[in-house]
Design a protein around this motif. Structure first.
Motif, PDB file in Angstrom:
ATOM      1  N   ALA A  35       0.840  -1.189   0.000  1.00 23.51           N
ATOM      2  CA  ALA A  35       0.000   0.000   0.000  1.00 23.51           C
ATOM      3  C   ALA A  35       0.874   1.237   0.000  1.00 23.51           C
ATOM      4  N   VAL A  36       0.447   2.245  -0.763  1.00 24.33           N
ATOM      5  CA  VAL A  36       1.074   3.563  -0.736  1.00 24.33           C
ATOM      6  C   VAL A  36       0.067   4.485  -0.066  1.00 24.33           C
ATOM      7  N   VAL A  37       0.538   5.185   0.972  1.00 22.94           N
ATOM      8  CA  VAL A  37      -0.321   6.018   1.799  1.00 22.94           C
ATOM      9  C   VAL A  37       0.181   7.455   1.759  1.00 22.94           C
ATOM     10  N   SER A  38      -0.747   8.396   1.637  1.00 20.98           N
ATOM     11  CA  SER A  38      -0.378   9.812   1.637  1.00 20.98           C
ATOM     12  C   SER A  38      -0.048  10.270   3.052  1.00 20.98           C
ATOM     13  N   SER A  39       0.493  11.474   3.163  1.00 19.97           N
ATOM     14  CA  SER A  39       0.876  12.001   4.467  1.00 19.97           C
ATOM     15  C   SER A  39      -0.321  12.186   5.397  1.00 19.97           C
ATOM     16  N   ASP A  40      -1.522  12.323   4.838  1.00 18.64           N
ATOM     17  CA  ASP A  40      -2.715  12.470   5.669  1.00 18.64           C
ATOM     18  C   ASP A  40      -3.416  11.137   5.934  1.00 18.64           C
ATOM     19  N   GLY A  41      -2.753  10.030   5.619  1.00 21.83           N
ATOM     20  CA  GLY A  41      -3.255   8.708   5.971  1.00 21.83           C
ATOM     21  C   GLY A  41      -4.181   8.062   4.966  1.00 21.83           C
ATOM     22  N   LEU A  42      -4.384   8.684   3.810  1.00 25.10           N
ATOM     23  CA  LEU A  42      -5.271   8.108   2.809  1.00 25.10           C
ATOM     24  C   LEU A  42      -4.497   7.197   1.864  1.00 25.10           C
ATOM     25  N   SER A  76       0.051   3.971   8.037  1.00 22.05           N
ATOM     26  CA  SER A  76      -0.142   5.357   8.444  1.00 22.05           C
ATOM     27  C   SER A  76       0.133   5.533   9.939  1.00 22.05           C
ATOM     28  N   GLY A  77      -0.413   4.631  10.755  1.00 19.27           N
ATOM     29  CA  GLY A  77      -0.200   4.716  12.199  1.00 19.27           C
ATOM     30  C   GLY A  77       1.246   4.509  12.595  1.00 19.27           C
ATOM     31  N   LEU A  78       1.881   3.511  11.984  1.00 19.06           N
ATOM     32  CA  LEU A  78       3.282   3.232  12.293  1.00 19.06           C
ATOM     33  C   LEU A  78       4.174   4.386  11.841  1.00 19.06           C
ATOM     34  N   GLY A  79       3.849   4.957  10.678  1.00 19.57           N
ATOM     35  CA  GLY A  79       4.608   6.115  10.197  1.00 19.57           C
ATOM     36  C   GLY A  79       4.513   7.284  11.156  1.00 19.57           C
ATOM     37  N   SER A  80       3.320   7.536  11.670  1.00 22.27           N
ATOM     38  CA  SER A  80       3.120   8.621  12.632  1.00 22.27           C
ATOM     39  C   SER A  80       3.873   8.346  13.936  1.00 22.27           C
ATOM     40  N   LEU A  81       3.804   7.115  14.398  1.00 23.09           N
ATOM     41  CA  LEU A  81       4.492   6.733  15.630  1.00 23.09           C
ATOM     42  C   LEU A  81       6.010   6.895  15.504  1.00 23.09           C
ATOM     43  N   THR A  82       6.572   6.416  14.406  1.00 19.58           N
ATOM     44  CA  THR A  82       8.027   6.506  14.242  1.00 19.58           C
ATOM     45  C   THR A  82       8.480   7.954  14.019  1.00 19.58           C
ATOM     46  N   LEU A  83       7.644   8.760  13.361  1.00 14.53           N
ATOM     47  CA  LEU A  83       7.961  10.177  13.191  1.00 14.53           C
ATOM     48  C   LEU A  83       8.019  10.862  14.550  1.00 14.53           C
ATOM     49  N   THR A  97      11.182   1.583   8.436  1.00 15.00           N
ATOM     50  CA  THR A  97      10.831   0.885   9.668  1.00 15.00           C
ATOM     51  C   THR A  97      10.555  -0.558   9.289  1.00 15.00           C
ATOM     52  N   MET A  98      10.967  -1.485  10.129  1.00 15.59           N
ATOM     53  CA  MET A  98      10.719  -2.897   9.853  1.00 15.59           C
ATOM     54  C   MET A  98      10.253  -3.558  11.146  1.00 15.59           C
ATOM     55  N   VAL A  99       9.190  -4.333  11.032  1.00 15.63           N
ATOM     56  CA  VAL A  99       8.662  -5.078  12.167  1.00 15.63           C
ATOM     57  C   VAL A  99       8.667  -6.552  11.782  1.00 15.63           C
ATOM     58  N   ALA A 100       9.398  -7.355  12.541  1.00 14.58           N
ATOM     59  CA  ALA A 100       9.449  -8.797  12.308  1.00 14.58           C
ATOM     60  C   ALA A 100       8.509  -9.476  13.293  1.00 14.58           C
ATOM     61  N   MET A 101       7.607 -10.304  12.766  1.00 12.33           N
ATOM     62  CA  MET A 101       6.628 -11.010  13.589  1.00 12.33           C
ATOM     63  C   MET A 101       6.759 -12.511  13.321  1.00 12.33           C
ATOM     64  N   ASP A 102       6.166 -13.316  14.161  1.00 12.85           N
ATOM     65  CA  ASP A 102       6.211 -14.761  13.948  1.00 12.85           C
ATOM     66  C   ASP A 102       5.614 -15.157  12.605  1.00 12.85           C
ATOM     67  N   GLN A 103       4.523 -14.500  12.206  1.00 16.67           N
ATOM     68  CA  GLN A 103       3.805 -14.901  11.004  1.00 16.67           C
ATOM     69  C   GLN A 103       3.956 -13.920   9.842  1.00 16.67           C
ATOM     70  N   ILE A 111       8.484   7.836   1.132  1.00 17.77           N
ATOM     71  CA  ILE A 111       8.592   8.107  -0.302  1.00 17.77           C
ATOM     72  C   ILE A 111       8.945   9.575  -0.491  1.00 17.77           C
ATOM     73  N   SER A 112       7.975  10.454  -0.299  1.00 18.43           N
ATOM     74  CA  SER A 112       8.212  11.897  -0.426  1.00 18.43           C
ATOM     75  C   SER A 112       7.063  12.634   0.219  1.00 18.43           C
ATOM     76  N   ASP A 113       7.326  13.840   0.682  1.00 18.60           N
ATOM     77  CA  ASP A 113       6.292  14.690   1.273  1.00 18.60           C
ATOM     78  C   ASP A 113       5.441  13.967   2.303  1.00 18.60           C
ATOM     79  N   GLY A 114       6.018  13.039   3.033  1.00 20.25           N
ATOM     80  CA  GLY A 114       5.282  12.312   4.057  1.00 20.25           C
ATOM     81  C   GLY A 114       4.557  11.081   3.566  1.00 20.25           C
ATOM     82  N   SER A 115       4.565  10.828   2.261  1.00 17.35           N
ATOM     83  CA  SER A 115       3.941   9.607   1.741  1.00 17.35           C
ATOM     84  C   SER A 115       4.788   8.404   2.143  1.00 17.35           C
ATOM     85  N   LEU A 116       4.116   7.259   2.276  1.00 17.72           N
ATOM     86  CA  LEU A 116       4.785   6.049   2.748  1.00 17.72           C
ATOM     87  C   LEU A 116       4.454   4.858   1.866  1.00 17.72           C
TER      88      LEU A 116
END
Length: 161
Positions: A35-42, A76-83, A97-103, A111-116
């Motif tokens: 997923a590509v997400v804009s800076s406002d979470g959309l 979007s949430g993880l991006g906000s948290l890490t920022l 950011t990388m999150v390793a989980m069991d599954q 990306i740019s201008d806050g996009s992720l």
């Protein structure tokens, strides 16, 4: 190569981003969804076309757990948290950011201008290969992801409803 019907009527830049995203999913072993997400979470782009409309309508509840709509919300949430963490730690700009989980694994890259760019991958994926291909996507998409293109991508998701 013919553009998917979901890209009909879009600009060449928008079609190119859809192609880059599809290529990332199809060519990189272990990638489940993107997923590509804009800076406002959309959500702007999704590897899961069936749930793109659900992401454009936040009240829609019919998307299954693990859909790209869910991925966009998490990215979007993880991006906000890490920022916020980077600001508190005087760490500068968050690049990835990388999150390793069991599954599975979750990768988020600026990306740019806050996009992720967010990628959900299998637990046995080669993390370096996933990160490399994400960096390629970011390098190719970053300079074309203008405010006008973001608006076009949002409108195409809204019209898919």
């Amino acid at each position: 190569m013919n553009a998917p019907s979901s890209t009909y009527g879009l600009s060449s830049e928008a079609r190119n981003l859809h192609w880059l995203l599809s290529n990332l999913v199809e060519e990189v072993p272990g990638v489940r969804s993107v997923a590509v997400v804009s800076s406002d979470g959309l959500m702007l782009l999704s590897s899961d076309a069936r749930h793109a409309a659900a992401a454009a309508d936040p009240t829609a509840q019919d998307g299954p757990k693990g859909s790209s709509a869910d991925l966009a919300t998490i990215v979007s949430g993880l991006g906000s948290l890490t920022l916020g963490a980077a600001k508190l730690m005087d760490g500068g700009v968050v690049k990835q950011t990388m999150v390793a989980m069991d599954q599975g694994s979750l990768f988020v890259m600026s990306i740019s201008d806050g996009s992720l760019l967010g990628v959900h991958a299998t637990p046995d994926c080669d993390m370096t290969v996933v990160a490399y291909h994400m960096a390629l996507f970011v390098g190719r998409a970053g300079h074309v992801l203008t405010p006008e293109l973001r608006t076009e991508l949002r409108r195409s998701l809204e019209s898919a409803q």
